[in-house]
Design a protein around this motif. Structure first.
Motif, PDB file in Angstrom:
ATOM      1  N   VAL A 199       0.875  -1.180   0.000  1.00 54.11           N
ATOM      2  CA  VAL A 199       0.000   0.000   0.000  1.00 54.11           C
ATOM      3  C   VAL A 199       0.903   1.218   0.000  1.00 54.11           C
ATOM      4  CG1 VAL A 199      -1.688   1.323   1.326  1.00 54.11           C
ATOM      5  CG2 VAL A 199      -1.893  -1.165   1.183  1.00 54.11           C
ATOM      6  N   LYS A 200       0.847   1.996  -1.066  1.00 54.78           N
ATOM      7  CA  LYS A 200       1.786   3.111  -1.188  1.00 54.78           C
ATOM      8  C   LYS A 200       1.229   4.213  -2.069  1.00 54.78           C
ATOM      9  CE  LYS A 200       4.249   1.215  -5.194  1.00 54.78           C
ATOM     10  NZ  LYS A 200       4.843   2.079  -6.175  1.00 54.78           N
ATOM     11  N   SER A 201       1.871   5.369  -2.004  1.00 53.49           N
ATOM     12  CA  SER A 201       1.475   6.482  -2.862  1.00 53.49           C
ATOM     13  C   SER A 201       2.647   7.003  -3.681  1.00 53.49           C
ATOM     14  CB  SER A 201       0.897   7.624  -2.006  1.00 53.49           C
ATOM     15  OG  SER A 201       1.883   8.095  -1.104  1.00 53.49           O
ATOM     16  N   LEU A 202       3.779   6.322  -3.587  1.00 50.90           N
ATOM     17  CA  LEU A 202       4.978   6.770  -4.302  1.00 50.90           C
ATOM     18  C   LEU A 202       5.074   6.051  -5.643  1.00 50.90           C
ATOM     19  CD1 LEU A 202       7.656   8.445  -4.078  1.00 50.90           C
ATOM     20  CD2 LEU A 202       8.718   6.380  -3.178  1.00 50.90           C
ATOM     21  N   TYR A 203       5.118   6.820  -6.705  1.00 51.38           N
ATOM     22  CA  TYR A 203       5.232   6.240  -8.050  1.00 51.38           C
ATOM     23  C   TYR A 203       6.324   6.988  -8.798  1.00 51.38           C
ATOM     24  CZ  TYR A 203       0.825   3.885  -7.086  1.00 51.38           C
ATOM     25  OH  TYR A 203      -0.149   3.099  -6.537  1.00 51.38           O
ATOM     26  N   LEU A 204       7.489   6.389  -8.912  1.00 53.28           N
ATOM     27  CA  LEU A 204       8.628   7.101  -9.491  1.00 53.28           C
ATOM     28  C   LEU A 204       8.968   6.674 -10.916  1.00 53.28           C
ATOM     29  CD1 LEU A 204      11.138   7.386  -6.498  1.00 53.28           C
ATOM     30  CD2 LEU A 204       9.668   9.151  -7.471  1.00 53.28           C
ATOM     31  N   GLY A 205       8.457   5.535 -11.347  1.00 52.46           N
ATOM     32  CA  GLY A 205       8.797   5.059 -12.693  1.00 52.46           C
ATOM     33  C   GLY A 205       8.239   5.986 -13.761  1.00 52.46           C
ATOM     34  N   ASP A 206       8.829   5.943 -14.925  1.00 52.63           N
ATOM     35  CA  ASP A 206       8.366   6.778 -16.037  1.00 52.63           C
ATOM     36  C   ASP A 206       6.872   6.589 -16.277  1.00 52.63           C
ATOM     37  OD1 ASP A 206      10.622   8.091 -16.626  1.00 52.63           O
ATOM     38  OD2 ASP A 206      11.126   6.966 -18.448  1.00 52.63           O
ATOM     39  N   GLY A 207       6.118   7.650 -16.172  1.00 50.83           N
ATOM     40  CA  GLY A 207       4.692   7.592 -16.483  1.00 50.83           C
ATOM     41  C   GLY A 207       3.818   6.953 -15.424  1.00 50.83           C
ATOM     42  N   GLU A 208       4.423   6.382 -14.392  1.00 53.10           N
ATOM     43  CA  GLU A 208       3.631   5.652 -13.383  1.00 53.10           C
ATOM     44  C   GLU A 208       2.680   6.570 -12.613  1.00 53.10           C
ATOM     45  OE1 GLU A 208       5.585   3.242 -10.484  1.00 53.10           O
ATOM     46  OE2 GLU A 208       6.770   2.197 -11.974  1.00 53.10           O
ATOM     47  N   LEU A 209       3.212   7.726 -12.198  1.00 48.21           N
ATOM     48  CA  LEU A 209       2.384   8.621 -11.385  1.00 48.21           C
ATOM     49  C   LEU A 209       1.253   9.211 -12.218  1.00 48.21           C
ATOM     50  CD1 LEU A 209       1.851   9.923  -8.674  1.00 48.21           C
ATOM     51  CD2 LEU A 209       3.446  11.746  -9.271  1.00 48.21           C
ATOM     52  N   GLU A 210       1.569   9.536 -13.469  1.00 48.75           N
ATOM     53  CA  GLU A 210       0.507  10.073 -14.327  1.00 48.75           C
ATOM     54  C   GLU A 210      -0.597   9.027 -14.505  1.00 48.75           C
ATOM     55  OE1 GLU A 210       1.720  11.608 -18.129  1.00 48.75           O
ATOM     56  OE2 GLU A 210      -0.367  11.946 -18.742  1.00 48.75           O
ATOM     57  N   ALA A 211      -0.189   7.799 -14.740  1.00 50.90           N
ATOM     58  CA  ALA A 211      -1.194   6.731 -14.907  1.00 50.90           C
ATOM     59  C   ALA A 211      -2.021   6.571 -13.627  1.00 50.90           C
ATOM     60  CB  ALA A 211      -0.496   5.418 -15.260  1.00 50.90           C
ATOM     61  N   HIS A 212      -1.329   6.650 -12.497  1.00 56.37           N
ATOM     62  CA  HIS A 212      -2.019   6.545 -11.195  1.00 56.37           C
ATOM     63  C   HIS A 212      -3.045   7.670 -11.063  1.00 56.37           C
ATOM     64  CE1 HIS A 212      -2.589   5.918  -6.921  1.00 56.37           C
ATOM     65  NE2 HIS A 212      -2.108   7.107  -6.630  1.00 56.37           N
ATOM     66  N   ASN A 213      -2.633   8.879 -11.400  1.00 54.93           N
ATOM     67  CA  ASN A 213      -3.542  10.020 -11.259  1.00 54.93           C
ATOM     68  C   ASN A 213      -4.701   9.963 -12.254  1.00 54.93           C
ATOM     69  OD1 ASN A 213      -2.783  11.643  -9.011  1.00 54.93           O
ATOM     70  ND2 ASN A 213      -0.873  12.084 -10.074  1.00 54.93           N
ATOM     71  N   TRP A 214      -4.457   9.417 -13.442  1.00 55.73           N
ATOM     72  CA  TRP A 214      -5.576   9.222 -14.370  1.00 55.73           C
ATOM     73  C   TRP A 214      -6.551   8.188 -13.823  1.00 55.73           C
ATOM     74  CZ3 TRP A 214      -7.088  12.719 -17.369  1.00 55.73           C
ATOM     75  CH2 TRP A 214      -6.221  13.509 -18.123  1.00 55.73           C
ATOM     76  N   ARG A 215      -5.988   7.179 -13.163  1.00 50.87           N
ATOM     77  CA  ARG A 215      -6.877   6.164 -12.579  1.00 50.87           C
ATOM     78  C   ARG A 215      -7.748   6.791 -11.492  1.00 50.87           C
ATOM     79  NH1 ARG A 215      -3.267   2.729 -11.357  1.00 50.87           N
ATOM     80  NH2 ARG A 215      -3.166   2.959  -9.082  1.00 50.87           N
ATOM     81  N   LEU A 216      -7.117   7.611 -10.636  1.00 43.74           N
ATOM     82  CA  LEU A 216      -7.895   8.300  -9.598  1.00 43.74           C
ATOM     83  C   LEU A 216      -8.952   9.194 -10.255  1.00 43.74           C
ATOM     84  CD1 LEU A 216      -5.162   9.418  -6.996  1.00 43.74           C
ATOM     85  CD2 LEU A 216      -6.626   7.408  -6.924  1.00 43.74           C
ATOM     86  N   HIS A 217      -8.555   9.902 -11.293  1.00 44.75           N
ATOM     87  CA  HIS A 217      -9.484  10.785 -11.996  1.00 44.75           C
ATOM     88  C   HIS A 217     -10.681   9.987 -12.519  1.00 44.75           C
ATOM     89  CE1 HIS A 217     -10.745  14.285 -14.301  1.00 44.75           C
ATOM     90  NE2 HIS A 217     -10.947  13.478 -15.328  1.00 44.75           N
ATOM     91  N   GLY A 218     -10.397   8.804 -13.042  1.00 41.97           N
ATOM     92  CA  GLY A 218     -11.474   7.949 -13.545  1.00 41.97           C
ATOM     93  C   GLY A 218     -12.468   7.592 -12.444  1.00 41.97           C
ATOM     94  N   LYS A 219     -11.949   7.391 -11.236  1.00 47.29           N
ATOM     95  CA  LYS A 219     -12.853   7.063 -10.122  1.00 47.29           C
ATOM     96  C   LYS A 219     -13.709   8.284  -9.757  1.00 47.29           C
ATOM     97  CE  LYS A 219      -9.826   5.068  -7.187  1.00 47.29           C
ATOM     98  NZ  LYS A 219      -9.422   4.201  -6.046  1.00 47.29           N
TER      99      LYS A 219
END
Lengths: 251, 357
Positions: free
Chosen positions: B210-230
């Motif tokens: 369970v984490k909020s750190l996303y450092l890989g290329d594009g990972e955080l953007e994808a995470h934030n798009w997923r949150l946006h989708g919710k």
């Protein structure tokens, strides 16, 4: 005819991946010591790690156990929530000195004082590693850092905090020790202390805490070997090694 | 269970939480919500639950984070200055996609302010509050019964979407006593399993993280798009509101929480005077009932927004109404020391309704 016998291998609780830590950094050593204890006590399946902020945040990349990431300094509070739900699991936090002795002072003191059934591994390298070597609450007097360029002045910056001694004074703690990982002998002692700390939790005997004196060659501007020498020459004289509390021994 | 009770709003929250399977409470006392931790400290130990009075609001939200990461139904409660302290943990919970209930029984501010009723935390509740750009699910009860029912709904929605939920009340709905009809809801053992939760790896092949750190290329953007989708899914599926007499209305009054109670009396008075006025009461403040306002203002072009602050929800109303609708605001900034009376609001309704026209 000879048979080969494997006498040394990677702990099961540690993933087979290269670490990101700087050359000479002792997080790798300390990770290994914790993983060896998890293996030897057969705890991998029921251990939950709490990662903190700083160089140790990538805990979940190395330990093959369930991990939850905590905000800066809050690992003892997060771990409290975890342990109160999973009373039969083994919960440990792994925190640096900025995390535990500055922003998270309140959380560590109160978790310890409540006698939470947790094990805290506290890595003290007298500096903020990940943010680039700023002054920590544990930085030694006159230590030069990027935010104490003239050396830590205790008259304005205060004195290095001895967390092990501080926590040992609380009723809620059961086991408190300070170790170092600068020599093979000290590494062996560190392993024993970490094992004891986990055993205290396995037996449900309360809060256990191991402070590990460690190096940060990159931010100290030293070679790994001279960094180890600094631990012996400067850190251990201020941060004495030893067991500060062992409720079981004390009877 | 089918017995009518006479209880405080704050107690109804605690009762609703327990009935919704919450067995873990972490908090720190602050007026006017301390009835909640007091109730929980009494009731949870009887149900094999855990109550911790934390050393601070910061510690309590992080205890909630830890318990929630284990898959448990857990909550914290506080009031405005305490909620400010919890924002760090809220951002981490949002980033870590953790459910959990946060109750804010608002008081007036900014700063230490006072303990009188206020809705001045609207921005903080619905616009994220902490860093990083996220939303909470925000529910605004206006009665003791709703304090109970919406607490249950908050847990369900929070679990379903893995987004922290906030129940936004104030000292009126928290402190007043009303009839409550309690009802059984769910047993903790019957709640769905959360296979993403940390529990110890056991026989599982992969560890849970369970984490909020996303450092890989594009990972955080994808995470934030997923949150946006919710957040988009919430907007589509989970809007709750109450509407009254919209069909023939010349003016739509909108208000939430305790302000809506006073507005309802004012609307009744205005109707008795022959004024055609209706009401939209958002129950979910996030997701905001945007479509409801857009549709209603296709025919009714005037909206009066009433709040116990100096204008916050009115911004969302303005963004939601049809283009040529007029939006007016009437409110009291925090610390006025008294609430607007129904007569006062009725006068405002008359003003914008065009009395006699």
């Amino acid at each position: 005819m000879t048979e080969s016998l494997q006498v040394f291998s990677r702990p099961r609780a540690l993933k087979d991946v290269p670490t990101h830590f700087c050359p000479g950094c002792q997080h790798g050593t300390t990770h290994r010591l914790v993983a060896e204890v998890i293996d030897s006590l057969d705890l991998q399946g029921r251990t939950i790690g709490v990662a903190s902020v700083g160089c140790s945040v990538f805990l979940y990349g190395y330990f093959d156990v369930d991990v939850v990431e905590a905000p800066h300094g809050r690992a003892p509070a997060v771990a409290t929530g975890v342990k109160r739900v999973h009373r039969d699991r083994i919960v440990f936090t792994y925190q640096g000195d900025g995390d535990l002795a500055a922003i998270g002072t309140s959380e560590i003191i109160h978790a310890a004082n409540r006698g939470e059934q947790l094990t805290v591994i506290f890595v003290n390298n007298t500096t903020y590693g990940m943010t680039g070597g700023q002054m920590a609450p544990t930085s030694l007097p006159q230590q030069k850092t990027t935010t104490s360029p003239y050396g830590r002045d205790v008259a304005s910056d205060g004195h290095p905090i001895r967390m092990a001694e501080l926590l040992a004074g609380l009723e809620g703690t059961s086991y408190v020790a300070r170790v170092a990982v600068n020599t093979p002998g000290n590494i062996i002692q560190a392993g024993k202390a970490i094992r004891k700390a986990f055993e205290v939790q396995v037996r449900g005997e309360g809060f256990s805490f191991v402070e590990v004196l460690s190096t940060c060659p990159t931010n100290w501007g030293m070679s790994p070997l001279s960094a180890n020498e600094r631990v012996a020459a400067e850190m251990i004289p201020y941060f004495a090694l030893g067991t500060f509390k062992d409720r079981q021994t004390a009877g | 269970m089918n017995q009518r009770l006479f209880v405080k709003g704050n107690e109804a929250v605690a009762m609703g939480a327990i009935e919704a399977g919450c067995r873990y409470y972490f908090g720190y006392p602050i007026t006017p919500q301390s009835d909640i931790p007091e109730y929980m400290s009494r009731e949870l130990p009887r149900r094999e639950g855990q109550f911790i009075q934390a050393e601070s609001e910061i510690a309590s939200i992080n205890m909630l984070l830890g318990a929630s990461a284990c898959g448990a139904r857990a909550m914290t409660s506080s009031s405005s200055p305490g909620i400010s302290l919890k924002q760090e943990g809220l951002s981490y919970m949002a980033g870590s996609e953790l459910p959990g209930l946060i109750v804010n029984i608002c008081r007036s501010g900014p700063g230490l302010g006072g303990i009188d009723a206020s809705q001045a935390d609207y921005f903080q509740a619905v616009k994220g509050g902490g860093h990083g750009g996220y939303h909470l699910i925000v529910l605004a009860p206006h009665s003791v019964q709703e304090m109970y029912d919406l607490t249950m709904l908050a847990f369900d929605l929070s679990d379903r979407y893995r987004i922290p939920a906030m129940l936004l009340g104030d000292s009126v709905v928290g402190q007043m006593k009303e009839a409550l009809l309690p009802h059984s809801y769910v047993r903790p053992d019957d709640l769905p399993t959360k296979d993403w939760a940390v529990s110890g790896k056991g026989e599982r092949k992969e560890q849970n993280i369970v984490k909020s750190l996303y450092l890989g290329d594009g990972e955080l953007e994808a995470h934030n798009w997923r949150l946006h989708g919710k957040y988009q899914a919430l907007r589509e599926r989970e809007v709750r509101f109450e509407s009254v007499c919209l069909e023939d209305a010349d003016l739509i009054v909108t208000a939430f929480g305790s302000a809506a109670r006073i507005a309802k009396t004012a609307i009744r008075m205005a109707r008795e005077k022959g004024l055609k006025v209706g009401l939209i009461r958002p129950i979910t403040l996030f997701p905001f009932p945007e479509k409801v306002f857009r549709q209603a203002t296709a025919s009714t072009r005037r909206v009066l927004c009433i709040e116990l602050n100096n204008g916050q929800m009115v911004e969302d109303v303005r963004l939601s109404v049809s283009r040529d609708a007029e939006v007016f605001f009437y409110g009291r900034p925090p610390g006025a020391g008294s609430l607007p009376t129904p007569e006062e609001l009725c006068e405002q309704i008359s003003r914008y309704c065009g009395e006699g026209s």
